[in-house]
Motif scaffolding. Structure first.
Motif, PDB file in Angstrom:
ATOM      1  N   HIS A 261      42.508  36.363  41.653  1.00 50.82           N
ATOM      2  CA  HIS A 261      41.414  36.402  42.207  1.00 50.82           C
ATOM      3  C   HIS A 261      40.065  36.284  41.616  1.00 50.82           C
ATOM      4  O   HIS A 261      39.855  36.981  40.474  1.00 50.82           O
ATOM      5  CB  HIS A 261      41.332  37.582  43.106  1.00 50.82           C
ATOM      6  CG  HIS A 261      42.683  37.816  43.787  1.00 50.82           C
ATOM      7  ND1 HIS A 261      43.751  38.252  43.557  1.00 50.82           N
ATOM      8  CD2 HIS A 261      42.810  37.499  45.369  1.00 50.82           C
ATOM      9  CE1 HIS A 261      44.666  38.148  44.706  1.00 50.82           C
ATOM     10  NE2 HIS A 261      44.028  37.786  45.615  1.00 50.82           N
ATOM     11  N   ALA A 262      39.479  35.168  41.843  1.00 46.27           N
ATOM     12  CA  ALA A 262      38.145  34.856  41.257  1.00 46.27           C
ATOM     13  C   ALA A 262      36.795  35.568  41.722  1.00 46.27           C
ATOM     14  O   ALA A 262      36.843  35.825  42.914  1.00 46.27           O
ATOM     15  CB  ALA A 262      37.823  33.494  41.157  1.00 46.27           C
ATOM     16  N   PHE A 263      36.132  36.190  40.767  1.00 47.86           N
ATOM     17  CA  PHE A 263      34.989  37.047  41.324  1.00 47.86           C
ATOM     18  C   PHE A 263      33.807  36.497  40.205  1.00 47.86           C
ATOM     19  O   PHE A 263      34.187  36.401  39.164  1.00 47.86           O
ATOM     20  CB  PHE A 263      35.189  38.546  41.229  1.00 47.86           C
ATOM     21  CG  PHE A 263      36.358  38.989  42.130  1.00 47.86           C
ATOM     22  CD1 PHE A 263      35.592  39.279  43.295  1.00 47.86           C
ATOM     23  CD2 PHE A 263      37.357  39.166  41.787  1.00 47.86           C
ATOM     24  CE1 PHE A 263      36.479  39.824  44.403  1.00 47.86           C
ATOM     25  CE2 PHE A 263      38.328  39.673  42.626  1.00 47.86           C
ATOM     26  CZ  PHE A 263      37.860  40.050  44.045  1.00 47.86           C
ATOM     27  N   ASP A 264      32.464  36.784  40.732  1.00 50.04           N
ATOM     28  CA  ASP A 264      31.360  36.418  39.874  1.00 50.04           C
ATOM     29  C   ASP A 264      31.156  37.587  39.141  1.00 50.04           C
ATOM     30  O   ASP A 264      30.444  37.613  38.040  1.00 50.04           O
ATOM     31  CB  ASP A 264      30.311  36.091  40.749  1.00 50.04           C
ATOM     32  CG  ASP A 264      30.286  34.657  41.375  1.00 50.04           C
ATOM     33  OD1 ASP A 264      30.435  33.622  40.654  1.00 50.04           O
ATOM     34  OD2 ASP A 264      30.772  34.577  42.843  1.00 50.04           O
ATOM     35  N   LEU A 265      31.113  38.756  39.779  1.00 56.48           N
ATOM     36  CA  LEU A 265      30.598  40.029  39.045  1.00 56.48           C
ATOM     37  C   LEU A 265      31.941  41.163  39.148  1.00 56.48           C
ATOM     38  O   LEU A 265      32.412  41.414  40.120  1.00 56.48           O
ATOM     39  CB  LEU A 265      29.333  40.502  39.699  1.00 56.48           C
ATOM     40  CG  LEU A 265      28.862  41.806  39.294  1.00 56.48           C
ATOM     41  CD1 LEU A 265      28.516  41.885  37.838  1.00 56.48           C
ATOM     42  CD2 LEU A 265      27.931  42.415  40.111  1.00 56.48           C
TER      43      LEU A 265
ATOM     44  N   GLN B 206      30.454  34.383  37.297  1.00 53.54           N
ATOM     45  CA  GLN B 206      31.570  33.908  36.839  1.00 53.54           C
ATOM     46  C   GLN B 206      31.644  33.898  35.350  1.00 53.54           C
ATOM     47  O   GLN B 206      31.884  32.950  34.947  1.00 53.54           O
ATOM     48  CB  GLN B 206      31.610  32.148  37.354  1.00 53.54           C
ATOM     49  CG  GLN B 206      31.803  31.965  38.839  1.00 53.54           C
ATOM     50  CD  GLN B 206      31.695  30.458  39.200  1.00 53.54           C
ATOM     51  OE1 GLN B 206      31.204  29.770  38.567  1.00 53.54           O
ATOM     52  NE2 GLN B 206      32.537  30.388  40.518  1.00 53.54           N
ATOM     53  N   GLY B 207      31.474  34.879  34.924  1.00 61.53           N
ATOM     54  CA  GLY B 207      31.674  35.104  33.550  1.00 61.53           C
ATOM     55  C   GLY B 207      30.314  34.756  32.697  1.00 61.53           C
ATOM     56  O   GLY B 207      30.246  35.226  31.677  1.00 61.53           O
ATOM     57  N   ALA B 208      29.410  34.034  33.369  1.00 64.27           N
ATOM     58  CA  ALA B 208      28.009  33.693  32.614  1.00 64.27           C
ATOM     59  C   ALA B 208      27.151  34.883  32.821  1.00 64.27           C
ATOM     60  O   ALA B 208      26.664  35.412  33.947  1.00 64.27           O
ATOM     61  CB  ALA B 208      27.406  32.355  33.041  1.00 64.27           C
ATOM     62  N   MET B 209      26.243  35.107  31.953  1.00 63.73           N
ATOM     63  CA  MET B 209      25.304  36.378  31.847  1.00 63.73           C
ATOM     64  C   MET B 209      24.070  35.619  31.735  1.00 63.73           C
ATOM     65  O   MET B 209      23.635  34.798  30.980  1.00 63.73           O
ATOM     66  CB  MET B 209      25.422  37.335  30.530  1.00 63.73           C
ATOM     67  CG  MET B 209      24.688  38.389  30.560  1.00 63.73           C
ATOM     68  SD  MET B 209      23.294  38.108  29.611  1.00 63.73           S
ATOM     69  CE  MET B 209      23.713  38.046  27.981  1.00 63.73           C
TER      70      MET B 209
END
Length: 266
Positions: free
Chosen positions: A94-98, A251-254
């Protein structure tokens, strides 16, 4: 992009009845909710609290079209002993942005249960941070370490008592968090509803001195009236510690957002 609340629950969480669309009426152009993932949830009669991911994504897409806003997927991962493999399996599919990392329970009690207020506060504190130390070593695939003080919300500790009992363990915990690029969350519910402002003053400085550079602010709202609650106060605390930015994750980007760019009416 303006800053926005990084810890919010809707009716896709077991303990909230608030519709996502109600938050969007008061949010800016960006919004994220962070729904509970808690296996063997003591607050739900030991049932698994798992977001309806298909329904969640469907609702987000519907509201994106209806409002034109940017809406992101978020999860609050509740880590507890014996559940690590199940957490890893769920998150792998399951993919999450945060992704928030939380520690709520020890398998026998949730640390916000009423009974906690009647236990020895120093023993509870020691147990909670031992549990967190073990848990974060076993699972740390997240963007944010949420409400570091959750286990002592029911207690009436001074900063001195907290430092003496939990200071060494908290330092070790923050080292693991920093090594894994996890942000420190200023949880305004903890700070103002549970009056743990002093603990946050103490803990921010530890995280900063260890080299931590990522900070988020989350209201921990379970209803729209608490969305972005006390955010200006949290920003003022960061500035008092000579910290001049906050972060968001997608999506893992900060992304780094200078505090001076945050609107005063947030």
């Amino acid at each position: 992009m303006l800053y926005y609340d990084q810890h919010v629950h809707t009716d896709f969480s077991f303990d909230s009845d608030e519709k996502m669309e109600n938050y969007l009426k008061v949010s800016g152009d960006d919004f994220v909710s962070t729904e509970h993932l808690e296996f063997n949830n003591l607050d739900a009669d030991k049932k698994d609290s798992i977001p309806d991911y298909t329904g969640y994504v469907t609702e987000i897409e519907r509201l994106k079209k209806a409002t034109g806003k940017r809406i992101y997927k978020g999860v609050e991962i509740g880590v507890s002993a014996g559940q690590i493999d199940r957490i890893k399996d769920y998150m792998a599919h399951h993919a999450f942005d945060l992704r928030l990392l939380s520690f709520h329970q020890n398998g026998e009690m949730d640390f916000q249960d009423e009974q906690v207020a009647h236990l020895d506060p120093l023993k509870v504190t020691q147990e909670y941070y031992q549990m967190m130390w073990q848990g974060i070593n076993e699972y740390h695939d997240a963007d944010v370490l949420a409400h570091f003080d959750y286990g002592v919300r029911r207690l009436n500790l001074t900063s001195g008592q907290f430092a003496t009992t939990a200071g060494v363990l908290l330092t070790k915990i923050f080292k693991v968090a920093i090594e894994n690029n996890m942000a420190f969350e200023l949880n305004t519910k903890s700070m103002y509803k549970y009056r743990n402002i002093g603990l946050y003053d103490y803990a921010i400085e530890i995280y900063k001195q260890l080299g931590g550079k990522r900070y988020t602010i989350g209201s921990d709202a379970h209803d729209v009236t608490n969305y972005e609650n006390h955010f200006q106060d949290a920003l003022a605390m960061l500035k008092a510690h000579d910290i001049h930015h906050v972060n968001v994750f997608r999506q893992g980007a900060m992304t780094v957002i200078p505090i001076d760019n945050v609107p005063e009416d947030l």
